[in-house]
Enzyme design. Structure first.
Site, PDB file in Angstrom:
ATOM      1  N   GLN A 269     -46.454  27.808  25.973  1.00  0.00           N
ATOM      2  CA  GLN A 269     -47.067  28.698  25.027  1.00  0.00           C
ATOM      3  C   GLN A 269     -46.410  28.516  23.736  1.00  0.00           C
ATOM      4  OE1 GLN A 269     -48.216  32.688  25.898  1.00  0.00           O
ATOM      5  NE2 GLN A 269     -49.288  33.058  23.941  1.00  0.00           N
TER       6      GLN A 269
ATOM      7  N   ASP B 275     -57.736  23.247  15.504  1.00  0.00           N
ATOM      8  CA  ASP B 275     -56.124  23.237  15.697  1.00  0.00           C
ATOM      9  C   ASP B 275     -55.867  22.094  14.775  1.00  0.00           C
ATOM     10  OD1 ASP B 275     -54.222  23.620  18.247  1.00  0.00           O
ATOM     11  OD2 ASP B 275     -53.692  22.233  16.910  1.00  0.00           O
ATOM     12  N   ILE B 276     -54.517  22.502  14.018  1.00  0.00           N
ATOM     13  CA  ILE B 276     -53.882  21.960  12.899  1.00  0.00           C
ATOM     14  C   ILE B 276     -53.377  20.520  13.614  1.00  0.00           C
ATOM     15  CG2 ILE B 276     -51.491  22.707  13.368  1.00  0.00           C
ATOM     16  CD1 ILE B 276     -51.576  23.279  10.153  1.00  0.00           C
TER      17      ILE B 276
ATOM     18  N   HIS C 289     -55.045  32.624  22.775  1.00  0.00           N
ATOM     19  CA  HIS C 289     -56.130  31.590  22.386  1.00  0.00           C
ATOM     20  C   HIS C 289     -56.151  30.630  23.296  1.00  0.00           C
ATOM     21  CE1 HIS C 289     -51.859  30.390  21.716  1.00  0.00           C
ATOM     22  NE2 HIS C 289     -51.950  29.196  22.003  1.00  0.00           N
TER      23      HIS C 289
HETATM   24  P1  5GP Z   1     -50.024  26.830  22.549  1.00  0.00           P
HETATM   25  O1  5GP Z   1     -49.063  25.791  22.870  1.00  0.00           O
HETATM   26  O2  5GP Z   1     -49.271  28.152  22.216  1.00  0.00           O
HETATM   27  O3  5GP Z   1     -51.040  27.004  23.625  1.00  0.00           O
HETATM   28  O4  5GP Z   1     -51.006  26.235  21.382  1.00  0.00           O
HETATM   29  C1  5GP Z   1     -50.632  26.479  19.853  1.00  0.00           C
HETATM   30  C2  5GP Z   1     -51.615  25.581  19.136  1.00  0.00           C
HETATM   31  O5  5GP Z   1     -51.624  26.201  17.890  1.00  0.00           O
HETATM   32  C3  5GP Z   1     -51.191  24.243  19.059  1.00  0.00           C
HETATM   33  O6  5GP Z   1     -52.103  23.442  19.522  1.00  0.00           O
HETATM   34  C4  5GP Z   1     -50.822  24.073  17.401  1.00  0.00           C
HETATM   35  O7  5GP Z   1     -51.229  22.783  17.052  1.00  0.00           O
HETATM   36  C5  5GP Z   1     -51.787  25.171  16.903  1.00  0.00           C
HETATM   37  N1  5GP Z   1     -51.157  25.699  15.549  1.00  0.00           N
HETATM   38  C6  5GP Z   1     -49.932  25.930  15.416  1.00  0.00           C
HETATM   39  N2  5GP Z   1     -50.021  26.359  14.208  1.00  0.00           N
HETATM   40  C7  5GP Z   1     -51.116  26.429  13.612  1.00  0.00           C
HETATM   41  C8  5GP Z   1     -51.563  26.600  12.440  1.00  0.00           C
HETATM   42  O8  5GP Z   1     -51.125  27.073  11.583  1.00  0.00           O
HETATM   43  N3  5GP Z   1     -53.029  26.264  12.152  1.00  0.00           N
HETATM   44  C9  5GP Z   1     -53.721  25.978  13.221  1.00  0.00           C
HETATM   45  N4  5GP Z   1     -55.108  25.774  12.780  1.00  0.00           N
HETATM   46  N5  5GP Z   1     -53.453  25.780  14.546  1.00  0.00           N
HETATM   47  C10 5GP Z   1     -52.146  25.937  14.765  1.00  0.00           C
END
Ligand code: 5GP
Length: 110
Positions: A98, A33-34, A104
């Site tokens: 999300q 994760d970034i 993911h």
């Molecule tokens: P969600 O809130 O949708 O469950 O989680 C999305 C996750 O994706 C977050 O933890 C965020 O830090 C990660 N993320 C968003 N953009 C990128 C990216 O470009 N690269 C990576 N490696 N992670 C990302």
């Protein structure tokens, strides 16, 4: 919600945006994760175009489901997390906040 092929994880799958890869097979890709929320924070995504667990559980083939779950376990083992342990989480929809509309599973370790 229709799948948006321009979402950031679709771009990572197509190689248009780089990622720090942990694991890959025919069914899934795993990468760090970034913006990590734990010492180890890795995302596992299916290679198919699914918005979330809701979409995936309704429409994915049995082979895709088996492949994806195996990839989660393989990723955790690759990270050495079997013995110390880890947490997994998947967000679906607005109430979960999300952010990226491609399924993911988060793996948190350390
Ligand atoms: P969600 O809130 O949708 O469950 O989680 C999305 C996750 O994706 C977050 O933890 C965020 O830090 C990660 N993320 C968003 N953009 C990128 C990216 O470009 N690269 C990576 N490696 N992670 C990302």
């Amino acid at each position: 919600m229709a799948y948006d092929p321009e979402n950031i994880f679709a771009k990572i799958l197509r190689g248009e945006i780089p990622c720090n890869k942990v694991y890959e097979d025919d069914y899934a890709l795993s990468f760090h994760d970034i913006n990590p929320q734990a010492p180890i924070h890795v995302l596992v995504i299916p290679k198919g175009a699914y918005v979330s667990m809701d979409d995936f559980s309704a429409k994915a083939s049995d082979a895709e489901m088996v492949g994806f779950i195996k990839a989660v376990g393989n990723t955790a083992r690759e990270l050495g997390l079997s013995d110390p342990g880890y947490r997994i989480l998947a967000n679906h929809g607005p109430d979960s906040h999300q952010e990226v509309p491609h399924l993911h599973i988060h793996i948190f370790g350390g």
